[in-house]
Design a protein around this motif. Structure first.
Motif, PDB file in Angstrom:
ATOM      1  N   ARG A 130       0.803  -1.234   0.000  1.00  0.00           N
ATOM      2  CA  ARG A 130       0.000   0.000   0.000  1.00  0.00           C
ATOM      3  C   ARG A 130       0.829   1.273   0.000  1.00  0.00           C
ATOM      4  N   THR A 131       2.105   1.156   0.314  1.00  0.00           N
ATOM      5  CA  THR A 131       2.944   2.355   0.336  1.00  0.00           C
ATOM      6  C   THR A 131       4.255   2.094  -0.399  1.00  0.00           C
ATOM      7  N   ARG A 132       4.803   3.156  -0.969  1.00  0.00           N
ATOM      8  CA  ARG A 132       6.116   3.092  -1.596  1.00  0.00           C
ATOM      9  C   ARG A 132       7.181   3.347  -0.521  1.00  0.00           C
ATOM     10  N   PRO A 133       8.444   3.138  -0.837  1.00  0.00           N
ATOM     11  CA  PRO A 133       9.502   3.359   0.169  1.00  0.00           C
ATOM     12  C   PRO A 133       9.469   4.741   0.809  1.00  0.00           C
ATOM     13  N   ASP A 134       8.980   5.749   0.077  1.00  0.00           N
ATOM     14  CA  ASP A 134       8.913   7.105   0.647  1.00  0.00           C
ATOM     15  C   ASP A 134       7.632   7.353   1.422  1.00  0.00           C
ATOM     16  N   GLY A 135       6.800   6.303   1.581  1.00  0.00           N
ATOM     17  CA  GLY A 135       5.562   6.442   2.341  1.00  0.00           C
ATOM     18  C   GLY A 135       4.364   6.836   1.516  1.00  0.00           C
ATOM     19  N   ALA A 136       4.546   7.040   0.222  1.00  0.00           N
ATOM     20  CA  ALA A 136       3.439   7.452  -0.644  1.00  0.00           C
ATOM     21  C   ALA A 136       2.411   6.327  -0.782  1.00  0.00           C
ATOM     22  N   LEU A 137       1.148   6.722  -0.854  1.00  0.00           N
ATOM     23  CA  LEU A 137       0.048   5.771  -0.977  1.00  0.00           C
ATOM     24  C   LEU A 137       0.029   5.131  -2.361  1.00  0.00           C
ATOM     25  N   VAL A 138      -0.211   3.817  -2.390  1.00  0.00           N
ATOM     26  CA  VAL A 138      -0.395   3.092  -3.649  1.00  0.00           C
ATOM     27  C   VAL A 138      -1.811   2.517  -3.641  1.00  0.00           C
ATOM     28  N   PRO A 139      -2.699   2.954  -4.542  1.00  0.00           N
ATOM     29  CA  PRO A 139      -4.072   2.452  -4.537  1.00  0.00           C
ATOM     30  C   PRO A 139      -4.125   0.988  -4.958  1.00  0.00           C
ATOM     31  N   LEU A 140      -5.243   0.348  -4.674  1.00  0.00           N
ATOM     32  CA  LEU A 140      -5.404  -1.081  -4.933  1.00  0.00           C
ATOM     33  C   LEU A 140      -5.082  -1.444  -6.383  1.00  0.00           C
ATOM     34  N   THR A 141      -5.549  -0.620  -7.315  1.00  0.00           N
ATOM     35  CA  THR A 141      -5.368  -0.957  -8.738  1.00  0.00           C
ATOM     36  C   THR A 141      -3.914  -0.900  -9.191  1.00  0.00           C
ATOM     37  N   GLU A 142      -3.055  -0.227  -8.405  1.00  0.00           N
ATOM     38  CA  GLU A 142      -1.657  -0.070  -8.811  1.00  0.00           C
ATOM     39  C   GLU A 142      -0.699  -0.895  -7.953  1.00  0.00           C
ATOM     40  N   GLN A 143      -1.218  -1.673  -7.020  1.00  0.00           N
ATOM     41  CA  GLN A 143      -0.350  -2.394  -6.093  1.00  0.00           C
ATOM     42  C   GLN A 143       0.333  -3.590  -6.745  1.00  0.00           C
ATOM     43  N   ASP A 144       1.546  -3.880  -6.282  1.00  0.00           N
ATOM     44  CA  ASP A 144       2.269  -5.078  -6.683  1.00  0.00           C
ATOM     45  C   ASP A 144       1.721  -6.241  -5.857  1.00  0.00           C
ATOM     46  N   ARG A 145       0.894  -7.046  -6.481  1.00  0.00           N
ATOM     47  CA  ARG A 145       0.181  -8.080  -5.741  1.00  0.00           C
ATOM     48  C   ARG A 145       1.082  -9.222  -5.279  1.00  0.00           C
ATOM     49  N   THR A 146       2.281  -9.267  -5.781  1.00  0.00           N
ATOM     50  CA  THR A 146       3.221 -10.284  -5.292  1.00  0.00           C
ATOM     51  C   THR A 146       3.679  -9.950  -3.875  1.00  0.00           C
ATOM     52  N   LEU A 147       3.453  -8.709  -3.437  1.00  0.00           N
ATOM     53  CA  LEU A 147       3.836  -8.305  -2.079  1.00  0.00           C
ATOM     54  C   LEU A 147       2.759  -8.623  -1.045  1.00  0.00           C
ATOM     55  N   TRP A 148       1.580  -8.996  -1.505  1.00  0.00           N
ATOM     56  CA  TRP A 148       0.499  -9.298  -0.563  1.00  0.00           C
ATOM     57  C   TRP A 148       0.856 -10.526   0.277  1.00  0.00           C
ATOM     58  N   ASP A 149       0.353 -10.542   1.499  1.00  0.00           N
ATOM     59  CA  ASP A 149       0.610 -11.645   2.436  1.00  0.00           C
ATOM     60  C   ASP A 149      -0.299 -12.827   2.081  1.00  0.00           C
ATOM     61  N   THR A 150       0.263 -13.812   1.418  1.00  0.00           N
ATOM     62  CA  THR A 150      -0.540 -14.937   0.927  1.00  0.00           C
ATOM     63  C   THR A 150      -1.093 -15.798   2.068  1.00  0.00           C
ATOM     64  N   ASP A 151      -0.356 -15.889   3.168  1.00  0.00           N
ATOM     65  CA  ASP A 151      -0.846 -16.674   4.309  1.00  0.00           C
ATOM     66  C   ASP A 151      -2.091 -16.030   4.917  1.00  0.00           C
ATOM     67  N   ALA A 152      -2.047 -14.711   5.075  1.00  0.00           N
ATOM     68  CA  ALA A 152      -3.204 -13.997   5.623  1.00  0.00           C
ATOM     69  C   ALA A 152      -4.399 -14.106   4.683  1.00  0.00           C
ATOM     70  N   ILE A 153      -4.139 -14.027   3.376  1.00  0.00           N
ATOM     71  CA  ILE A 153      -5.218 -14.156   2.400  1.00  0.00           C
ATOM     72  C   ILE A 153      -5.829 -15.551   2.471  1.00  0.00           C
ATOM     73  N   ALA A 154      -4.989 -16.568   2.531  1.00  0.00           N
ATOM     74  CA  ALA A 154      -5.494 -17.938   2.593  1.00  0.00           C
ATOM     75  C   ALA A 154      -6.347 -18.152   3.841  1.00  0.00           C
ATOM     76  N   GLU A 155      -5.898 -17.615   4.968  1.00  0.00           N
ATOM     77  CA  GLU A 155      -6.674 -17.772   6.208  1.00  0.00           C
ATOM     78  C   GLU A 155      -7.991 -17.017   6.109  1.00  0.00           C
ATOM     79  N   GLY A 156      -7.935 -15.784   5.599  1.00  0.00           N
ATOM     80  CA  GLY A 156      -9.155 -14.988   5.489  1.00  0.00           C
ATOM     81  C   GLY A 156     -10.166 -15.615   4.549  1.00  0.00           C
ATOM     82  N   VAL A 157      -9.704 -16.093   3.400  1.00  0.00           N
ATOM     83  CA  VAL A 157     -10.603 -16.740   2.437  1.00  0.00           C
ATOM     84  C   VAL A 157     -11.213 -17.999   3.041  1.00  0.00           C
ATOM     85  N   SER A 158     -10.392 -18.770   3.741  1.00  0.00           N
ATOM     86  CA  SER A 158     -10.892 -19.995   4.375  1.00  0.00           C
ATOM     87  C   SER A 158     -11.968 -19.692   5.407  1.00  0.00           C
TER      88      SER A 158
END
Length: 393
Positions: free
Chosen positions: A230-258
């Protein structure tokens, strides 16, 4: 050790309140017992029964608080800290849910409910709460003191007061302030969002069959999973449509979906479950273009019936635009903006700017982004909105 103390804090406090019945002095005693543990355990070693140790020390400290002989208090405090736990004081039940409900007493303001929950159930110190909310420690101390006095004045006893729905609302307030800080330099206050998730896990352990409790935990996990992107190294906001989805926490997603997948078919449907389902649809899209917007719009239609509100309206309008085109979304936004709750809200201008940009009206979109930037107190959001305006110049 800090994690253990925070997990034990509500159990120790609920044991004392059940035994003595005085929330105010019991809560003070537990805080002192936690401080004693944090100081002594690293030096003397952790006791065999940490919970019993805390209950014993807190119980004796609670009695000491009612005495006026300072010298005697100090002598007894030393003895209490060194004494073994009394097994008779350790209850066979966990009253954490009742403690949640007491801290979210309906006579308290939202700010007081939040502060008291973080202190009594979360085990956070007044200073930690103040740092998380960027307010003076004295302000938090005053909120907690007034909250305890109000509970006492209301005659609330250690029984079910309030309801789980209020507890969920308070936990979501804590989470949202941590995930998207309402003001200040930082977009995230991780200590708050993490604490909200931890407390939601505790609550679910108390009421595992409550669909909305599970739904809120799933929603928090699925939302927080995006935080690394959600943020770049300088703290700038990155909206959902522009996020690098490889950085998402897959374990948290798997637990939440389950969690939400197993809960929706069996529990009475509620707004937290629907929001979690929306978050799950977003999380399962590997690329922005893979997002199932028709399903998201259908879910927002359900949410709008269950829990209508200004933010639900705005989010639904975005989904409408993604399914039926920006012109339809802009038309619905014009109607929604007449709601006093949305009048001049920065998100109305931000959504309008986004839809105008999609429609190809760059000049008007730039003006709306600038208006949105001027109306938000969040510095990362201001920087993002201004960058969008500059990109359209």
């Amino acid at each position: 050790m800090n994690t253990l103390l925070r997990e034990l804090a509500p159990q120790v406090l609920s044991a004392l309140v059940r035994k003595f019945g005085d929330f105010d002095s019991c809560e003070d005693a537990v805080q002192e017992a936690l401080l004693a543990a944090a100081t002594q355990w690293p030096v003397q070693g952790m006791p065999d029964n940490p919970k019993g140790w805390l209950i014993t020390v807190a119980s004796r400290r609670r009695i000491e608080l009612l005495r006026s002989d300072v010298a005697r208090e100090r002598r007894e405090e030393t003895v209490a800290a060194m004494a073994p736990a009394d097994p008779a004081l350790v209850p066979g039940v966990d009253d954490t849910l009742t403690l949640f409900l007491l801290c979210c007493h309906p006579s308290l303001t939202e700010a007081s409910q939040v502060a008291l929950t973080l202190r009594a159930v979360g085990g956070l110190t007044t200073a930690e709460i103040a740092r998380a909310y960027l307010v003076p420690e004295a302000t938090v101390a005053q909120r907690i003191s007034r909250a305890k006095q109000k509970i006492k004045s209301a005659g609330a006893s250690f029984q079910t007061v309030g309801d789980v729905e209020t507890v969920l609302k308070v936990l979501y307030l804590i989470f949202n302030e941590g995930y998207t800080a309402s003001s200040g330099e930082s977009l995230h206050r991780v200590e708050l969002s993490s604490e909200a998730i931890r407390l939601a896990r505790q609550l679910r352990a108390q009421v595992p069959d409550d669909g909305e409790v599970t739904g809120l935990l799933a929603l928090m996990l699925l939302t927080d999973a995006r935080r690394p992107a959600r943020t770049r190294p300088d703290g700038a906001l990155v909206p959902l449509t522009e996020q690098d989805r490889t950085l998402w926490d897959t374990d948290a997603i798997a637990e939440g979906v389950s969690l939400i997948t197993s809960t929706l078919p069996t529990a009475e449907v509620g707004p937290y479950q629907i929001q979690a389902a929306i978050a799950a649809v977003h999380s399962e899209a590997r690329e922005v273009g893979d997002t199932d917007w028709p399903q998201i719009l259908a879910l927002y239609d359900v949410l709008d019936r269950l829990a209508p509100g200004p933010m639900v309206t705005l989010n639904r309008i975005v989904a409408v635009a993604m399914v039926h085109g920006p012109a339809v979304g802009l038309e619905q936004l014009s109607t929604a903006a007449q709601d006093p709750a949305l009048a001049d809200h920065h998100r109305v201008h931000a959504v309008r700017a986004h839809l105008l940009d999609l429609a190809g009206d760059s000049d008007t979109a730039r003006t709306e982004y600038e208006l949105a930037a001027r109306r938000t107190l969040s510095l990362p959001e201001q920087r993002y909105l201004r960058s969008r305006a500059e990109a359209l110049a």
